[in-house]
Design a protein around this motif. Sequence first.
Motif, PDB file in Angstrom:
ATOM      1  N   MET A   1     -46.482   0.428 -32.195  1.00  0.00           N
ATOM      2  CA  MET A   1     -45.418   0.090 -33.101  1.00  0.00           C
ATOM      3  C   MET A   1     -44.153  -0.161 -32.292  1.00  0.00           C
ATOM      4  SD  MET A   1     -43.758   2.615 -35.931  1.00  0.00           S
ATOM      5  CE  MET A   1     -42.661   1.903 -37.086  1.00  0.00           C
ATOM      6  N   ALA A   2     -43.611  -1.317 -32.428  1.00  0.00           N
ATOM      7  CA  ALA A   2     -42.344  -1.624 -31.766  1.00  0.00           C
ATOM      8  C   ALA A   2     -41.220  -1.151 -32.682  1.00  0.00           C
ATOM      9  CB  ALA A   2     -42.232  -3.115 -31.511  1.00  0.00           C
ATOM     10  N   LEU A   3     -40.415  -0.238 -32.177  1.00  0.00           N
ATOM     11  CA  LEU A   3     -39.312   0.297 -32.973  1.00  0.00           C
ATOM     12  C   LEU A   3     -38.127  -0.656 -32.932  1.00  0.00           C
ATOM     13  CD1 LEU A   3     -39.339   4.023 -31.788  1.00  0.00           C
ATOM     14  CD2 LEU A   3     -40.430   3.058 -33.806  1.00  0.00           C
ATOM     15  N   ASN A   4     -37.497  -0.849 -34.084  1.00  0.00           N
ATOM     16  CA  ASN A   4     -36.267  -1.639 -34.076  1.00  0.00           C
ATOM     17  C   ASN A   4     -35.126  -0.726 -33.620  1.00  0.00           C
ATOM     18  OD1 ASN A   4     -35.134  -0.258 -36.353  1.00  0.00           O
ATOM     19  ND2 ASN A   4     -36.227  -1.634 -37.746  1.00  0.00           N
ATOM     20  N   LYS A   5     -33.954  -1.282 -33.450  1.00  0.00           N
ATOM     21  CA  LYS A   5     -32.818  -0.543 -32.908  1.00  0.00           C
ATOM     22  C   LYS A   5     -32.456   0.667 -33.774  1.00  0.00           C
ATOM     23  CE  LYS A   5     -28.394  -1.552 -30.735  1.00  0.00           C
ATOM     24  NZ  LYS A   5     -27.408  -2.585 -30.433  1.00  0.00           N
ATOM     25  N   ALA A   6     -32.463   0.492 -35.101  1.00  0.00           N
ATOM     26  CA  ALA A   6     -32.114   1.593 -36.015  1.00  0.00           C
ATOM     27  C   ALA A   6     -33.166   2.702 -35.965  1.00  0.00           C
ATOM     28  CB  ALA A   6     -31.952   1.063 -37.435  1.00  0.00           C
ATOM     29  N   GLN A   7     -34.446   2.324 -35.918  1.00  0.00           N
ATOM     30  CA  GLN A   7     -35.515   3.324 -35.848  1.00  0.00           C
ATOM     31  C   GLN A   7     -35.435   4.102 -34.538  1.00  0.00           C
ATOM     32  OE1 GLN A   7     -38.687   0.470 -36.389  1.00  0.00           O
ATOM     33  NE2 GLN A   7     -39.248   1.381 -38.366  1.00  0.00           N
ATOM     34  N   ALA A   9     -32.762   4.602 -32.712  1.00  0.00           N
ATOM     35  CA  ALA A   9     -31.575   5.471 -32.765  1.00  0.00           C
ATOM     36  C   ALA A   9     -31.871   6.710 -33.607  1.00  0.00           C
ATOM     37  CB  ALA A   9     -30.386   4.706 -33.324  1.00  0.00           C
ATOM     38  N   ALA A  10     -32.552   6.534 -34.731  1.00  0.00           N
ATOM     39  CA  ALA A  10     -32.890   7.673 -35.598  1.00  0.00           C
ATOM     40  C   ALA A  10     -33.852   8.623 -34.890  1.00  0.00           C
ATOM     41  CB  ALA A  10     -33.492   7.178 -36.905  1.00  0.00           C
ATOM     42  N   LEU A  11     -34.840   8.067 -34.187  1.00  0.00           N
ATOM     43  CA  LEU A  11     -35.788   8.908 -33.463  1.00  0.00           C
ATOM     44  C   LEU A  11     -35.074   9.688 -32.369  1.00  0.00           C
ATOM     45  CD1 LEU A  11     -38.701   9.836 -33.031  1.00  0.00           C
ATOM     46  CD2 LEU A  11     -39.010   7.865 -31.516  1.00  0.00           C
ATOM     47  N   ARG A  12     -34.174   9.044 -31.672  1.00  0.00           N
ATOM     48  CA  ARG A  12     -33.417   9.726 -30.608  1.00  0.00           C
ATOM     49  C   ARG A  12     -32.671  10.937 -31.155  1.00  0.00           C
ATOM     50  NH1 ARG A  12     -31.015   8.452 -25.501  1.00  0.00           N
ATOM     51  NH2 ARG A  12     -29.188   9.757 -25.174  1.00  0.00           N
ATOM     52  N   ARG A  29     -32.814   6.359 -20.399  1.00  0.00           N
ATOM     53  CA  ARG A  29     -34.218   5.930 -20.445  1.00  0.00           C
ATOM     54  C   ARG A  29     -35.043   7.089 -20.984  1.00  0.00           C
ATOM     55  NH1 ARG A  29     -35.885   1.588 -17.365  1.00  0.00           N
ATOM     56  NH2 ARG A  29     -34.184   0.472 -16.369  1.00  0.00           N
ATOM     57  N   TRP A  30     -35.447   6.993 -22.222  1.00  0.00           N
ATOM     58  CA  TRP A  30     -36.265   8.025 -22.843  1.00  0.00           C
ATOM     59  C   TRP A  30     -37.448   7.352 -23.527  1.00  0.00           C
ATOM     60  CZ3 TRP A  30     -36.680   8.033 -28.235  1.00  0.00           C
ATOM     61  CH2 TRP A  30     -35.765   7.218 -28.899  1.00  0.00           C
ATOM     62  N   HIS A  31     -38.443   8.149 -23.886  1.00  0.00           N
ATOM     63  CA  HIS A  31     -39.678   7.614 -24.450  1.00  0.00           C
ATOM     64  C   HIS A  31     -39.847   8.019 -25.905  1.00  0.00           C
ATOM     65  CE1 HIS A  31     -41.808   7.414 -20.242  1.00  0.00           C
ATOM     66  NE2 HIS A  31     -40.633   6.815 -20.250  1.00  0.00           N
ATOM     67  N   ALA A  32     -40.467   7.147 -26.666  1.00  0.00           N
ATOM     68  CA  ALA A  32     -40.908   7.457 -28.027  1.00  0.00           C
ATOM     69  C   ALA A  32     -42.368   7.884 -27.889  1.00  0.00           C
ATOM     70  CB  ALA A  32     -40.761   6.237 -28.925  1.00  0.00           C
ATOM     71  N   ASN A  61     -42.112  11.538 -31.496  1.00  0.00           N
ATOM     72  CA  ASN A  61     -41.047  12.442 -31.091  1.00  0.00           C
ATOM     73  C   ASN A  61     -40.271  11.804 -29.944  1.00  0.00           C
ATOM     74  OD1 ASN A  61     -41.088  14.739 -32.710  1.00  0.00           O
ATOM     75  ND2 ASN A  61     -42.618  15.784 -31.460  1.00  0.00           N
ATOM     76  N   PRO A  62     -38.965  12.079 -29.855  1.00  0.00           N
ATOM     77  CA  PRO A  62     -38.225  11.639 -28.673  1.00  0.00           C
ATOM     78  C   PRO A  62     -38.617  12.522 -27.496  1.00  0.00           C
ATOM     79  CG  PRO A  62     -36.825  12.991 -30.065  1.00  0.00           C
ATOM     80  CD  PRO A  62     -38.126  12.826 -30.794  1.00  0.00           C
ATOM     81  N   SER A  63     -38.811  11.909 -26.356  1.00  0.00           N
ATOM     82  CA  SER A  63     -39.281  12.654 -25.195  1.00  0.00           C
ATOM     83  C   SER A  63     -38.598  12.155 -23.929  1.00  0.00           C
ATOM     84  CB  SER A  63     -40.796  12.469 -25.067  1.00  0.00           C
ATOM     85  OG  SER A  63     -41.289  13.102 -23.915  1.00  0.00           O
ATOM     86  N   CYS A  64     -38.315  13.097 -23.020  1.00  0.00           N
ATOM     87  CA  CYS A  64     -37.850  12.677 -21.701  1.00  0.00           C
ATOM     88  C   CYS A  64     -39.064  12.105 -20.975  1.00  0.00           C
ATOM     89  CB  CYS A  64     -37.230  13.851 -20.941  1.00  0.00           C
ATOM     90  SG  CYS A  64     -38.374  15.178 -20.503  1.00  0.00           S
TER      91      CYS A  64
END
Length: 129
Positions: A1-7, A9-12, A29-32, A61-64
Amino acid sequence: MALNKAQRAALREKFGGRCAYCGLPLGERWHADHIEAIDRQWWKPGSPAAKPELDTLENMNPSCPPCNIDKHSMSLESWRSVMQRSNEVLMRDVSTFRRAVRYGLVQLNNSPVTFYFERLAEPAPKEAP
């Protein structure tokens, strides 16, 4: 799934701009991370996910980068088990680590591995009257 900018930002911000696993602040630089792996064949770029139904924002989840790379496609419980054995593996395989323990530079801690998002979900201790 390619996240859009808003998604993205919300995940972060899902855990206040911190890694869901270790709790360190996320850098630029973080990972989804997929919480439950979608089982993509990483050696075949562009290969389809074996479990496309898991490719959702709710399963991320947001992940380093170090946490996401270390977790790879493991389940949370499998990854927790691997990390729980860290003391044993380091004592067995790394002479510098054994020396650091002998000289008191490193203290072994056998506490259970608790992810940052789990600590956030724990109820706050009650205050004494």
